[in-house]
Motif scaffolding. Structure first.
Motif, mmCIF file in Angstrom:
data_model
loop_
_atom_site.group_PDB
_atom_site.id
_atom_site.type_symbol
_atom_site.label_atom_id
_atom_site.label_comp_id
_atom_site.label_asym_id
_atom_site.label_seq_id
_atom_site.Cartn_x
_atom_site.Cartn_y
_atom_site.Cartn_z
ATOM 1 N N PRO A 155 -44.331 -24.685 27.641
ATOM 2 C CA PRO A 155 -43.223 -25.620 27.871
ATOM 3 C C PRO A 155 -41.984 -25.293 27.067
ATOM 4 O O PRO A 155 -40.899 -25.791 27.361
ATOM 5 C CB PRO A 155 -43.810 -26.973 27.449
ATOM 6 N N LEU A 156 -42.122 -24.452 26.002
ATOM 7 C CA LEU A 156 -40.969 -24.091 25.176
ATOM 8 C C LEU A 156 -41.002 -22.599 24.910
ATOM 9 O O LEU A 156 -42.051 -22.043 24.574
ATOM 10 C CB LEU A 156 -40.976 -24.877 23.863
ATOM 11 N N VAL A 157 -39.857 -21.964 25.084
ATOM 12 C CA VAL A 157 -39.692 -20.532 24.812
ATOM 13 C C VAL A 157 -38.562 -20.387 23.814
ATOM 14 O O VAL A 157 -37.515 -21.029 23.944
ATOM 15 C CB VAL A 157 -39.378 -19.757 26.098
ATOM 16 N N THR A 158 -38.766 -19.564 22.786
ATOM 17 C CA THR A 158 -37.722 -19.366 21.783
ATOM 18 C C THR A 158 -36.892 -18.132 22.100
ATOM 19 O O THR A 158 -37.344 -17.208 22.769
ATOM 20 C CB THR A 158 -38.323 -19.215 20.379
ATOM 21 N N GLY A 159 -35.676 -18.145 21.602
ATOM 22 C CA GLY A 159 -34.780 -17.012 21.748
ATOM 23 C C GLY A 159 -33.743 -17.037 20.645
ATOM 24 O O GLY A 159 -33.714 -17.932 19.797
ATOM 25 N N LEU A 160 -32.878 -16.023 20.638
ATOM 26 C CA LEU A 160 -31.822 -15.907 19.646
ATOM 27 C C LEU A 160 -30.465 -15.965 20.330
ATOM 28 O O LEU A 160 -30.306 -15.486 21.466
ATOM 29 C CB LEU A 160 -31.957 -14.593 18.865
ATOM 30 N N THR A 161 -29.493 -16.539 19.647
ATOM 31 C CA THR A 161 -28.153 -16.642 20.217
ATOM 32 C C THR A 161 -27.589 -15.251 20.494
ATOM 33 O O THR A 161 -27.764 -14.318 19.703
ATOM 34 C CB THR A 161 -27.201 -17.378 19.264
ATOM 35 N N GLY A 162 -26.952 -15.128 21.632
ATOM 36 C CA GLY A 162 -26.295 -13.876 21.986
ATOM 37 C C GLY A 162 -27.208 -12.799 22.507
ATOM 38 O O GLY A 162 -26.766 -11.679 22.743
ATOM 39 N N GLN A 163 -28.502 -13.114 22.683
ATOM 40 C CA GLN A 163 -29.451 -12.122 23.188
ATOM 41 C C GLN A 163 -30.166 -12.676 24.422
ATOM 42 O O GLN A 163 -30.458 -13.876 24.494
ATOM 43 C CB GLN A 163 -30.482 -11.777 22.109
ATOM 44 N N ALA A 164 -30.437 -11.782 25.374
ATOM 45 C CA ALA A 164 -31.192 -12.197 26.554
ATOM 46 C C ALA A 164 -32.564 -12.709 26.118
ATOM 47 O O ALA A 164 -33.163 -12.203 25.164
ATOM 48 C CB ALA A 164 -31.335 -11.038 27.521
ATOM 49 N N ILE A 165 -33.057 -13.726 26.830
ATOM 50 C CA ILE A 165 -34.310 -14.380 26.438
ATOM 51 C C ILE A 165 -35.384 -14.053 27.460
ATOM 52 O O ILE A 165 -35.261 -14.408 28.641
ATOM 53 C CB ILE A 165 -34.116 -15.904 26.351
#
Length: 673
Positions: A54-64
């Motif tokens: 239900p939740l996926v993490t990512g970083l700002t400015g990068q494709a997720i």
């Protein structure tokens, strides 16, 4: 090894359990098949069908990247700010869909085909000490809350247990002298019905607070608290507890809860701003607060009926289920008891908020630094109310190392990695947010637990455990995101052996490590302070280690020798300490004082630690005051007065003593250079 065991190893690896590990000598050790089987039973086999969390993490400015099963195509991205963006999710060569880079950090929502996924988009690093120091060097104190005395004010003292009022007084005094931080012992909820269980690192729940550490005058005022003390006939008992050298937890807790009960009884039918604030607190707390309050009331009732009935896992089956009709009937039959425990949490929350407000008002740029314990008691509130969150049947510990040849079992339960994935990291986020709620920073105990934990199945020796991996990249991203949302710094207790590359991961995310004087060695000597890590917090000692004065005099060795912990009575330890004394003084001073004269060593050692290049230096209150005894002697329980020592006078007054004030001034001068 037979084929069945080969299959067991594959299943273990798939579930995140390492079938082998490397000890402190560099030798590879194999985990026993019985350990792997028992942990697999508790953790559960990996489920490939549950591939879209239900939740996926990512970083700002990068494709997720998204899991392959999430699909691709047209999608709607709803940013936390409310902005709606039509996007396209494209599938890469690896089968994964990719969300285009998002510049705005936050918890966003992706609506793709027939599902919705939360995207937790984090900054590249935590809100850091650099962000606060801006090229300078900060310093602060570390204190055990329960040990803080405060002067009687209007007939109201601390009742024998240090509380948020003492924290506020210490923060004001330290802030006036230039301190920017006050690191505290854990404030987690323990067991109000069992005050003899007072170890702060063995909480019933990390989601709630210990009301025994709350100063109710922060909410109700001194006059109203004094009146409640008189009406309940508690003044004599409280005075006796306040006069004691060591905390009598059962007696002091009984008196504190009686005071809080008197305040509650006078408040329960009250109208006005306080009543409205309490109602809002209960509503915001929701089911988590209700369940915690129910557990506290239930346990009190069970223990009143049978003092041996302390473990909820042995309660009748209907009471072991927080959602059962029996629990609902109990709550309906005892609404005052349940509401009282919600009231305790309200008082504790508002009192801690007041202490942080006073710390910041005193000029502290960070203020309070919370301490987040690595796990929770399996017989406590969290494990009862949310059993699917907790990895039951196994305890957190550590494998054999140079200090503990038999390994350690800390008898703490861990959050299940499976529960994290399936709930969108809900238990982890709730725990982290609770720690940051009224703090300018958090110290994560045993920060290696973000990557892996040594788990020991119940009934087995600590040597028979295994490492369970955790989704470290996801957890570090969530830590960074919450750090920025709370504008709070993050310190990781990284003492001991870390997984390969983990220290770099922490540094890259601006999670500050810890460097403690006793461990900063080069060969047989002590490392120059200027060579300490610039990305770590510098400390003279910790709650598990002797203060400088006690180390110099050998008080810690004498305590262990008195408990027969040395085969030779401590002779070898004393000889080694004599060598170490010479090495320490060579690093920090110029003419070696004798063991019975620790004061010059304390002065020199604190100046030495303050010279370290790290953005923050934290000095335990025991060192500032020149005390000898450490708060906790690891490897002991009732045979040593752990977590019971009180200061001899109010901390705010103690900082004004000439020798103490001189130490603080010296620390401040070193940090300003």
């Amino acid at each position: 090894m037979d084929l069945a065991d080969d299959g067991l190893h594959d299943r273990a690896r798939w579930a995140g359990i390492a079938p082998d590990w490397t000890d402190v000598t560099g030798q590879t050790r194999s985990v026993a098949p019985e350990t792997l089987r028992r942990l697999l039973e508790r953790i559960g086999e990996a489920d490939a069908a549950a591939a879209v969390p239900p939740l996926v993490t990512g970083l700002t400015g990068q494709a997720i990247p998204l899991p392959p099963a999430a699909g691709d195509g047209a999608a709607l991205l709803v940013l936390e700010s409310g902005v709606r963006i039509d996007i396209a999710v494209h599938r890469g060569d690896d089968g994964r869909g990719w969300v285009p880079p998002i510049l705005e950090p936050g918890y966003h929502h992706l609506r793709l085909q027939d599902r919705e996924i939360t995207l937790a988009v984090a900054p590249l690093r935590c809100f850091s000490l650099d962000d606060i120091a801006r090229g300078g060097r900060l310093w602060g104190l570390a204190a055990q809350i329960y040990g803080l005395r405060r002067p009687r004010n209007g007939g109201v003292g601390d009742g024998g247990i240090g509380d948020s009022g003492g924290v506020a007084e210490l923060a004001r005094a330290a802030g006036r002298r230039g301190a920017d931080a006050l690191a505290l012992s854990p404030t987690h909820a323990l067991f109000t019905a069992e005050p003899q269980r007072f170890g702060p690192y063995s909480p019933s729940s990390r989601l709630f607070l210990n009301p025994l550490l709350a100063d109710p005058a922060a909410l109700f005022g001194v006059g109203r608290v004094a009146a409640a003390i008189r009406s309940a006939g508690l003044d004599d008992t409280r005075r006796r507890c306040e006069a004691a050298e060591l905390i009598d937890w059962p007696a002091a807790a009984q008196a504190k809860l009686a005071l809080l009960r008197a305040l509650y009884d006078g408040f329960d039918t009250e109208a006005g701003p306080l009543a409205a604030d309490f109602a809002g607190f209960v509503q915001a707390g929701g089911a988590l607060l209700e369940d915690h309050a129910r557990f506290e009331a239930l346990q009190a009732a069970r223990l009143a009926a049978d003092p041996a009935d302390r473990d909820w896992r042995r309660w009748p089956a209907a009471l072991r289920d927080p959602g059962s009709a029996a629990v609902a009937e109990f709550a309906a039959a005892h609404p005052g008891a349940v509401r009282f425990h919600a009231f305790l949490q309200w008082v504790a929350d508002r009192a801690l908020a007041d202490a942080q407000s006073q710390a910041r008002s005193a000029g502290m740029r960070i203020g309070l630094v919370a301490d987040l314990a690595v796990g929770m008691d399996a017989t406590g509130s969290h494990a009862w109310s949310r059993p699917s969150d907790v990895l039951g049947g196994a305890s957190i510990g550590s494998p054999p190392d140079a200090f503990n040849a038999a390994g350690q079992n800390w008898t703490l339960a861990a959050i299940s990695p499976r529960a994290m994935r399936e709930t969108g990291f809900a238990p982890f986020l709730a725990t982290l947010r609770a720690a940051l709620r009224h703090a300018g920073g958090v110290r994560i105990d045993h920060v290696m637990g973000l990557a892996r934990l040594w788990l020991v199945p119940d009934g087995l020796a600590p040597t028979e455990g295994a490492y369970l991996s955790y989704p470290v990249e996801d957890l570090l991203r969530l830590v960074a995101l919450e750090s920025h949302r709370h504008r709070a710094v993050v310190i990781g207790e990284d003492l001991g052996t870390l997984p390969w590359g983990f220290a770099d991961q922490l540094a890259d995310r601006a999670v500050a490590g810890m460097r403690v004087l006793w461990f900063e060695r080069e060969g047989s000597g002590f490392k120059p302070a200027e060579h300490w890590s610039p990305t770590a917090v510098a400390m003279s000692s910790t709650h598990d280690l002797p203060p400088v004065a006690g180390w110099w005099r050998g008080t810690d060795i004498a305590a262990r020798a008195a408990l027969d912990q040395y085969p030779d009575g401590g002779v070898a330890e004393q000889a080694q300490r004599a060598t170490d004394r010479a090495a320490l003084w060579q690093a920090v001073g110029d003419s070696t004082p004798p063991p019975e004269s620790p004061a010059p060593v304390v002065d020199a050692a604190l100046r030495f630690v303050a010279r370290s290049p790290g953005r923050l230096a934290l000095v335990p209150l025991e060192d500032v005051l020149g005390l000898e005894e450490q708060p906790n002697l690891p490897g002991t329980i009732d045979e040593h007065p752990n977590w019971r020592r009180r200061l001899t006078r109010p901390a705010g007054e103690a900082l004004a003593e000439p020798d103490v004030a001189a130490r603080l001034a010296a620390i401040r001068r070193e940090r300003q250079r």
